[in-house]
Structure formats: structure tokens, C-alpha cells
Design a protein around this motif. Structure first.
Motif, short mmCIF file in Angstrom:
data_model
loop_
_atom_site.label_atom_id
_atom_site.label_comp_id
_atom_site.label_asym_id
_atom_site.label_seq_id
_atom_site.Cartn_x
_atom_site.Cartn_y
_atom_site.Cartn_z
N UNK A 1 1.21 -1.08 -0.11
CA UNK A 1 -0.29 -0.16 -0.29
C UNK A 1 0.77 1.53 -0.02
N UNK A 2 0.45 2.28 -0.39
CA UNK A 2 1.08 3.64 -0.21
C UNK A 2 0.58 4.30 0.75
N UNK A 3 2.26 4.61 1.36
CA UNK A 3 1.99 5.30 3.10
C UNK A 3 2.85 6.36 2.54
N UNK A 4 2.46 7.23 3.85
CA UNK A 4 2.93 8.87 3.62
C UNK A 4 3.32 9.59 5.39
N UNK A 5 4.35 8.78 5.34
CA UNK A 5 4.68 9.56 6.97
C UNK A 5 5.19 11.00 6.89
N UNK A 6 4.00 11.79 7.31
CA UNK A 6 3.81 12.81 7.00
C UNK A 6 4.74 14.15 8.85
N UNK A 7 4.35 15.14 8.59
CA UNK A 7 4.71 15.75 9.87
C UNK A 7 3.82 15.74 11.48
N UNK A 8 4.12 16.13 12.13
CA UNK A 8 3.97 15.35 13.65
C UNK A 8 2.45 16.57 13.81
N UNK A 9 1.16 15.10 13.96
CA UNK A 9 0.16 15.98 14.11
C UNK A 9 -0.49 16.88 12.80
N UNK A 10 -0.33 15.70 12.57
CA UNK A 10 -0.56 16.13 10.92
C UNK A 10 -1.68 15.16 9.97
N UNK A 11 -1.32 14.61 10.34
CA UNK A 11 -1.80 13.09 9.10
C UNK A 11 -3.08 13.79 8.89
N UNK A 12 -3.47 14.16 9.83
CA UNK A 12 -5.89 14.57 9.68
C UNK A 12 -5.71 15.31 8.51
N UNK A 13 -4.52 16.48 7.49
CA UNK A 13 -5.36 17.34 6.86
C UNK A 13 -4.51 16.35 5.56
#
Lengths: 610, 351
Positions: free
Chosen positions: B80-92
Motif C-alpha cells: 500500500x502507498x504510505x505517507x509518513x508526514x509531520x507531527x500531528x498533521x496526518x489528518x490534514x
């Protein structure tokens, strides 16, 4: 002596915010334009909804000068709060038009100006009973009076009113009546027209009259943006609203009534840019509109987008510093903030449109650049371009134009590819190939992270792959130089060793200043920079001139810093010319700064300059 | 953690799902979390749920923020495609991704630091908007990667490993999600896979914002005496409301259920969940009662788990925005550019 002038003067309206003057003032400006005479209006407004002073300045210039000029030839003084300063600011021989309903002491006037008083409030109170009408019609009435004084074409004004109120016949009739009332009373009271007046000309052609935020929103529609996430902030709010307005008209499926766009008003700027990045990662063209404080908040995310190589478009409508107050004034003070946004080693692509026409063009182009370069693209406008209406070239679109979606692997591409790695530099331009999530059952899947990955997007904390990736990103930035909008060169009539670099909303004042300087014998070659990173044309231009003035609207000479840092230019060669008081830069200011500097140079070394 | 990769070969009679995949096809790379970490159990529950639902892995997008929990998407669903974004901002980021392509399944993985502190705002607003997603908080009440600070879900009065007592009151993400309008709210425990797997399956099938708060003890920093997020404490205080069976729409329901003890809930795609009620008169469709029950039992020192609330009818952000059915990322110039002729008329109106 009263000022005599045909089609070359400045009228300034001093009003109370929220009194309904804005539409009357716009009506005035547009009427002049409809007479074929170029106008450049500017709104100077407070951080306030109702009650504080606001000004609207209309520069009328048959020569087509669109920059702010400075000075006022006629003041329409409708605000007692600012009376003293307003009267003091009128040029000697200028005109003061005011509401004479309440007596004003003689000492409040000046000897060297022409005073034109009409009891607008009294007339409106006499003619109308509704308090709202009494207030609003005062504004239309002074437009009528100005039409008489400045010899404007009443038919054009009446036509504009009819267009404004479209099918509302009752409103059209009442506004026409009040307009005519003002016109007639002025003609009865004063010697009309004044020696300063408007004369029909043919200098507007097919130009359009529009603000930059509307142009930017429309550019995003044409550029194929499908996701807009934003947070309200002056002076950028009307850009997102323009996008919404045009989408509602142009992007709704006629059969299903479903929308080919998604707009989210986010909880803050962090969320706006997060949504834009999420949508860009997933293959939609997405943008946000914001201003300096928003860009400040987005810093962490911008670094992620840079490192993870995700397309995003940001419209930065620049304004004065933090908090409230100056933010309703214009500046070009986010240049360094945007260019180096975020932590770690980052650099971003910036575009500098000069007016609404270019804001539309570059606004649409930004989405191609973002997809091509897989990185955030900043469209750097400012309050002056964004919130003021400008006369500019009409918008253009070529129907054969396809969007450049950049290097994206389809399922078939993935099947055909021998070796795919998300961060492999296959073409030697630093730009890798990406996939959209969900494309292929077994190929093209990867994990998106900031740093800490190899060319195949595999997690690693090794030093060598990190360095390799950072160098490729730098190489990609070199590629960007060749595809961003190139600078525009305007050679002086005579060979000169003086050059000027400028950008964005400084453009109209700069070209006017160059004309003025040439007339006084100082010749300057002009280079209007339209993007960062700078192409070789910029460095060549600097190398070809002994002194280069860098004209900007910020305190710290931010573009000059960028030139010094990115092109290794000797600071002594770049002379800053800086206006940062929140008012748009004027030709007078620029030409004086350059003249003064040239005089100092000549005093030091008389033979050097021509 | 182990650093030895599992061999690729497997038993010839290994179980396969409707797509012909084995559970091994839903694995990710080797976990780098501490041995015994509750998060690894959640990862394996996610894999099991996706396997059992026969989901094509490439149609799932897994997004996360930063922290121990946010590292886990690397350890499951490698296809699956994954995205490890920035702290606390996954929802946006997830919201934006969802806007671009409504056809994928979105799995948001977060932790208590990520969602209850730095990202509390984004957690709240993504729930409010009804983004169609499964939002899992792997809740251990502690900052693991930075070695043992209290998080905002640590209970008041609970003790850190070094013996410090937490004086701040705790944020209850389940109560918050209910208040914010989540249309599917559950709490589970990483140590109870039989409860967690069907909950994840139901959350995936749910249309709208599905929130699962999964208590997941931190073996390194929050599994001691005095902690309220330790394995022992949670086991002792776990008050399960119901037991779930997830039944896909293809299987007819044949058994008769006693409405007093069993509730059958139909999902939007036709599949069903059968809820064995453990407490009397608990109706998962009653939001106010759910909030009441949660607070009452919490006051008695119980940790309420199970399916706490599911809306009768649910909708998602795309429904609210009225976007077209086709994913927006499939549209190009012919569908998006209004064309030169329209632009001419826009120009004309600006003269």
C-alpha cells in the motif's frame, strides 16, 4: 494658480469605512476608463469593518502610467476625522471638494487651493426619508457633481449604473436621479468644468479592469486546480473566494449538478497546506491562498513537500508585518521567507507577476511547474496587485494547451519499465518519476517520507544516500532555472552602465521612473525579474552593468540578498532602493533615489557615468 | 526488535482470501519497535482485517504523523502507498488525499502525542468534517521516542516510570470524537485481537469518520505499577460493551438473534455487524446515551471498550461538498479548463 490638466491628475476620496463609498468610488474610476482614459485606482483601507478612515485614490493618466504617483490634485473630503491631514495633502493649486452641510471654520481651509463645497447631506436629508438611502445616495451624488466638475460623460456613468444593478429597474432609476441631481447642482453652483478635467481618448483599447486576487482565482480554475484549502487572511481571502465564485459558475456538471472541485476552509494555515500536500501527493492539482503569517505557519510542511517532492501551489498575497494594522498595507516582504521556507536545506521556486494579467498567466502556469518539478511553487503577489483593480492586458487561453502533469508513471508505464525507483534520476535533470497511489496492484508502490530514504524510497539513515538525494534536489533546482518565466529586459535608449532590477507590483512605477530619468538625462537598462531561481540572464545583466539598482518594497533588500547569496554578486555592485512604508512605491520615489545616488557617484568620480 | 526477516516461503496450504492473497501479502517490513510493543499487535490486527476483507492492498493509503505509532505503517501493508508526514498533521494530509481520490481506502495512524497534543486541532477538525477514513490512535499515554514524558491522555494521578505523578487532567479522545460528530467511535485494547479485528473491519466499511482509540501499552516507559495504561491495569479495568462479528454482505444471516442480547447492524455496503451485547440495553445508535455511559463508567474506574457509537445514517466530506463521483485526480484540461471562449466573455465583463 489652479492646476490645469487634461487626463493627467490624481483624485483622492477620503471616506468613512463602511459608508458605502467604495462602489461609488469605483463607479467614478470605471467611468473614466469607459471614456478611453487609463486609470489606476488604489484603496487604502484600515483593519476595520466600519467607522475608521479609508481612502480611495484614482490616478488618471492618458500616458498610461499605472503606478501610484504620490500627491493629490483633487481631494473629495467626506470624512471629518481626517480633514486636517486631507486638506494639507492637496498639491498647491489643487481642488478640495467637500460636504458643506455643516459649517467649517475658515482656518480649516487653505488659501492656495480651490474650495468646492456642496451641502450633500442636507440635500439628501431633504430628498430622502430612509436613513440608509440618505447615506448611500450622498456617495452617488458626489460622483454626479464630479462628473460636472471634471467634464465626464454622464451617459457612460448612467450605463455603468444600469450594468451594476442589472434587472433592478427601481434601483437604476433612483441612482440615475441622484446622479443627475449632483450633476445639476454642481453646474448651478460652480463654473463647470474645471481647468483640470477628463477628455475622451482612445487609450484603453481591449484592456480589462480587474484585481489580482480575482485573476489568481481564475488562473487556478484554468490551471486545473481541483482542491483549494485555505484559511481567511487579509489580503488573500478574495483569491480563494474568486476561485469559489468562478468554480460555481464554470466547474459544475450541468447534468448531475456535482462539483469538479473541492474547497475546504481549514482550521488554520497548517491544515490548509497539509491538505494541499495530501491532494498533491494523490495526484490532484491543489493550492492555497495566504499571506506572510500563513507562510510562517506553513514552514514545517513546506520542508516536507520539498524533501518528499510533492507538487503544491501557494499564492502569497504579501502585506506588512505581524498582528493587525499594517497588514492592510502592501509590501514585498516575504521574499526570503518563501525562498528558504522551512528547516534543513530548502529552496523554493517563486514567481513574481507584475499585475493581474500575469497573475492569471503565472497562476495557471504554477500548476504545470509544480507537477513538472514536483515541488511547492509560490506565486508572489501583494496587496497592491491583489486587492486593487488594475487596467491590464486581457486574459488569454489557448484551447490546445494540455496540462503538463510531469513525470507520472501509469500502470502500463510501470509494466513496461525495467527498473522504477521513486527517486531515481533517470533523465539527468534531477526530476524523478512518481506514481499516484492506487495505480498498479504490484508495482509503483512506495512509502513517502521526508529524508532518510534511498533512490528506491527505502528507509535508510545512511549518510551517503542522504547526500546523494540532497545533491539531486539541488540539480533539480538548476533545472527549474530553465523552465520558470524568464526575466524581461528593457534597454535604455542610450548605452549605459546603470542597470535596474525590479519585480512584481513595482513594475508600473519603475517604467514611469525610467521615462522620467531618461528625460532628465539618466539612462538605465531595466530587468524585470519574474522568477526565482534566477536564470543566467540575470547574472549576465548584472555583469554587464557597473551599478545595478535593486528596487523593492521591503526594508531589508530581500531580493538583493537573494541575488548576492545565489549568484555570488559583490554587494557593492547592488544598490538597494527601498520603499517599505506600506504605500505602493511611486515613480517619484524611485527616480529621486536613483538621481541622488548618481549625483553622489559623480561627486566621487565625475567621469565614470554617462 | 528483531532484525531477521521472515523467510518468504510458507506452508502450501496457507489460507488465502477472495483475491488469492495470503496474510503474508499484507505484511510490511520488520518492525523496529520494542519487543512486546502493543503497537505491533495493532499492526497485525490491521493486516488481519484487510486480509479478511479481501482488500486489494494497492487501493489502501496509510498515512501517519510522527512518533512510535506513526512509524507502524511501514510494518504493515507493504503493497500500500504510505505517507509518513509531520507531527500531528496526518489528518490534514489525509483529508487532502481523500479529496483528490475518493475511491481509495484511507487509514490514518496516529498516537496520543500526535493526536491529543500537537495535532489535537487537526484530529478534531478532520472528525468534524466527516472525512471518510479509519482514524486509529495507538494510545499508550506516553511519549516513547523521546523516552517517557507524559502525554495528554495520561490519567490525572497516574505515575511515570520515574515516579512522577501526572497533575494534568486527561483528554479522552473517545469522548471528544463523540462530541465532535464522529459517526463511528470505538475503543479497544491492543491485547484483545478478537475485539480489535472486527472493529477495524467495521470501521473500514463505515462511510464517514470512523475513530478507534486503541489502548496500546508501552512496554518501555508505561507498563509499570501506578500507570493506567499498563497491560495489567487495562486488563483489570476493561469493560467491554459488546462483542462483534463482522459479516460481509455475501453471507446471508441465517441465525435468529435475541434482540435483548444481540444487535445486527447493517453497513452502507450491505455487510453486517452482529453485536453481542454484554451490558443490558446498550444501543450503539444512541450518541447521547453513549456519552453518558462512557462518563458514568469511567467515573467508576472502568475503561469502556467495544463499539461505542455508530450513526444510523452517515455521510462523508464528499457528500457535504457535493463533488463528482469520479476522483478529482483523474480530471484534466478537457474537464477542468473552461476554455478560451468563456475567457473572452469574462474579459468582456471586466471592461
Amino acid at each position: 494658480m489652479p492646476i490645469e490638466s487634461i487626463n493627467d491628475f490624481v483624485v483622492r476620496f477620503a471616506n468613512v469605512n463602511g459608508s458605502g463609498s467604495a462602489s461609488a468610488n469605483q463607479l467614478f474610476a470605471k467611468s473614466v476608463m469607459r471614456m478611453g482614459v487609463p486609470v489606476a485606482p488604489r484603496n487604502i483601507f484600515p483593519s476595520n469593518i466600519q467607522g475608521l478612515p479609508t481612502w480611495y485614490e484614482v490616478r488618471i493618466s492618458e500616458a498610461g502610467h499605472r503606478g501610484a504617483r504620490g500627491g493629490t490634485d483633487m481631494m473629495v473630503a467626506m470624512n471629518p476625522q481626517t480633514w486636517d491631514k486631507d486638506v494639507a495633502s492637496i498639491e498647491p493649486g489643487g481642488y478640495l471638494f467637500y460636504d458643506s452641510s455643516r459649517p467649517i471654520q475658515d482656518s480649516k481651509f487653505r488659501e492656495d487651493i480651490v474650495v468646492l463645497g456642496l451641502p450633500l447631506t442636507n440635500i439628501c436629508n431633504r430628498e430622502f426619508t430612509d436613513p440608509r438611502q440618505r447615506n448611500l445616495f450622498k456617495n452617488v451624488m458626489y460622483v454626479g457633481a464630479l462628473a460636472a466638475l471634471l467634464d465626464m460623460d454622464m451617459a457612460e456613468i448612467e450605463k455603468l449604473i444600469a450594468e451594476q444593478f442589472r434587472a433592478k429597474e427601481k434601483l437604476i432609476a433612483s441612482n440615475h436621479k441622484v446622479l443627475r441631481m449632483g450633476y445639476d447642482i454642481a453646474r448651478e453652483t460652480f463654473q463647470c468644468p474645471l481647468p483640470m478635467r477628463v477628455r475622451r481618448a482612445d487609450r484603453v483599447g481591449d484592456m480589462i479592469f480587474v484585481d489580482g486576487n480575482t485573476a489568481g482565482g481564475l488562473g487556478a480554475v484554468y490551471g486545473g486546480a481541483t482542491v483549494c484549502a485555505w484559511y481567511p487572511i487579509t489580503p488573500s481571502t478574495s483569491l480563494a473566494e474568486a476561485y469559489e465564485r468562478y468554480c460555481a459558475r464554470l466547474r459544475v456538471d450541468p447534468d448531475t449538478k456535482k462539483k469538479k472541485y473541492a474547497i475546504v476552509q481549514a482550521e488554520d494555515e497548517l491544515a490548509s497546506i497539509g491538505m494541499v500536500i495530501g491532494a498533491g501527493w494523490n495526484g490532484s492539482r491543489a493550492f492555497t491562498a495566504t499571506s506572510g503569517p500563513g507562510i510562517s505557519l506553513m514552514q514545517e510542511f513546506l520542508g516536507l513537500a520539498y524533501f518528499a517532492e510533492i507538487p503544491a501551489v501557494l499564492f502569497d498575497v504579501q502585506r506588512g508585518g505581524p498582528s493587525t494594522g499594517m497588514p492592510t498595507r502592501t509590501q514585498q516582504s516575504d521574499i526570503l521567507l518563501a525562498a528558504y521556507a522551512s528547516h534543513g536545506d530548502t529552496k523554493h521556486v517563486l514567481l513574481f507577476p507584475e499585475d493581474p494579467h500575469e497573475t492569471f498567466e503565472m497562476g495557471a502556469q504554477a500548476f504545470d511547474l509544480a507537477d513538472r518539478l514536483q515541488t511547492p511553487i509560490f506565486v508572489m503577489i501583494d496587496l497592491d496587485i491583489g486587492m486593487n483593480q488594475h487596467l491590464c492586458k486581457p486574459f488569454k487561453w489557448d484551447d490546445t494547451r494540455a496540462y503538463d502533469r510531469g513525470k507520472v508513471m501509469s500502470a502500463a508505464d510501470l509494466d513496461a519499465a525495467k527498473d522504477w525507483g521513486r527517486y531515481l534520476d533517470v533523465d539527468g535533470d534531477g526530476i524523478p518519476y512518481r506514481t499516484y497511489p492506487g495505480t498498479h496492484p504490484t508495482k509503483g508502490v512506495y512509502f513517502t517520507r521526508g529524508t532518510s530514504r534511498d533512490r528506491y524510497a527505502r528507509y535508510t539513515e545512511e549518510a551517503a544516500p542522504y547526500v546523494d538525494n540532497m545533491e539531486r534536489l539541488l540539480h533539480k533546482f538548476e533545472t527549474a532555472k530553465t523552465i520558470v518565466p524568464q526575466p524581461v529586459l528593457t534597454k535604455a535608449a542610450k548605452p549605459t552602465r546603470l542597470g535596474v532590477i525590479y519585480y512584481g507590483s513595482t513594475a508600473p512605477s519603475m517604467s514611469e521612473a525610467a521615462d522620467k530619468l531618461a528625460a532628465e538625462g539618466t539612462h538605465v537598462d531595466l530587468l524585470r525579474v519574474r522568477a526565482f531561481p534566477f536564470s543566467s540572464e540575470v547574472t549576465d545583466f548584472i555583469a554587464a552593468h557597473e551599478q545595478v539598482f535593486v528596487v523593492e518594497q521591503n526594508r531589508d533588500a530581500q531580493l538583493r540578498t537573494l541575488l548576492m547569496a545565489e549568484c555570488s554578486i559583490d554587494p557593492a555592485q547592488l544598490v538597494p532602493v527601498l520603499n517599505f512604508d506600506g504605500n505602493p512605491i511611486t515613480a517619484r520615489f524611485i527616480s529621486k533615489a536613483i538621481t541622488d545616488h548618481v549625483a553622489r557617484m559623480q561627486a566621487r568620480s565625475p567621469k565614470v557615468l554617462s | 526488535m528483531s532484525y531477521l526477516a521472515k523467510p518468504k516461503f510458507h506452508h502450501p496450504a496457507i489460507e488465502t482470501n477472495d483475491l488469492g492473497f495470503t496474510h503474508r501479502d499484507y505484511e510490511g517490513s520488520i518492525s523496529t519497535l520494542c519487543a512486546g510493543c502493543g503497537h505491533d499487535s495493532i499492526s497485525s490486527a490491521v493486516m488481519r482485517a484487510c486480509f479478511e476483507l479481501s482488500l486489494p492492498p494497492h487501493r489502501i493509503a496509510k498515512l501517519s504523523g510522527i512518533g512510535c505509532s506513526s512509524k507502524t505503517p511501514t510494518y504493515f501493508l507493504g503493497q500500500s502507498h504510505g505517507f509518513n508526514s509531520v507531527h500531528g498533521r496526518m489528518p490534514s494530509v489525509l483529508t487532502g488525499a481523500n479529496l483528490a481520490n475518493r475511491d481509495l481506502i484511507y487509514l490514518g495512524v496516529s498516537g496520543d502525542g500526535d493526536s491529543a497534543s500537537i495535532g489535537f486541532g487537526q484530529f478534531a477538525h478532520s472528525i468534524r468534517r466527516g472525512v471518510n477514513m479509519v482514524y486509529i490512535v495507538e494510545n499508550n499515554g506516553v511519549y516513547g521516542l523521546t523516552k517517557g514524558q507524559f502525554s495528554a491522555t495520561s490519567d490525572q494521578g497516574s505515575k511515570s516510570k520515574r515516579g512522577v505523578v501526572n497533575t494534568d487532567s486527561a483528554i479522552d479522545l473517545v469522548a471528544t470524537a463523540l462530541q465532535l460528530g464522529a459517526t463511528f467511535v470505538a475503543r479497544s485494547f491492543s491485547g484483545d485481537k478478537t475485539q480489535l479485528v472486527p472493529l477495524i473491519k467495521a470501521a473500514i466499511e463505515h462511510r464517514g469518520a470512523a475513530f478507534i482509540d486503541c489502548i496500546s501499552p508501552c512496554v518501555a516507559f508505561n507498563n509499570h505499577e501506578g500507570s493506567t495504561k499498563s497491560f495489567d491495569y487495562v486488563r483489570d479495568h476493561n469493560a467491554a460493551l459488546n462483542r462483534l462479528d463482522f459479516i460481509t454482505g455475501r453471507e446471508p444471516i441465517t441465525a435468529e438473534y435475541d434482540p435483548g442480547t444481540t444487535q445486527v447492524v447493517r453497513m452502507h455496503d450491505g455487510s453486517m455487524i452482529r453485536l453481542a451485547k454484554l451490558g443490558a440495553d446498550y444501543d450503539v445508535h444512541d450518541r447521547i446515551a453513549a456519552m453518558n455511559n462512557l462518563h458514568t463508567r469511567q467515573a467508576d474506574g472502568e475503561i469502556v471498550t467495544g463499539l461505542i457509537y455508530m450513526a444510523d445514517e452517515s455521510s462523508d466530506l464528499h457528500d457535504h461538498l457535493g463533488t463528482i463521483n469520479q476522483p478529482l485526480n483523474e480530471l484534466n484540461a478537457p474537464e477542468l479548463s473552461p476554455g478560451a471562449k468563456t475567457l473572452e466573455s469574462i474579459n468582456a465583463a471586466l471592461r
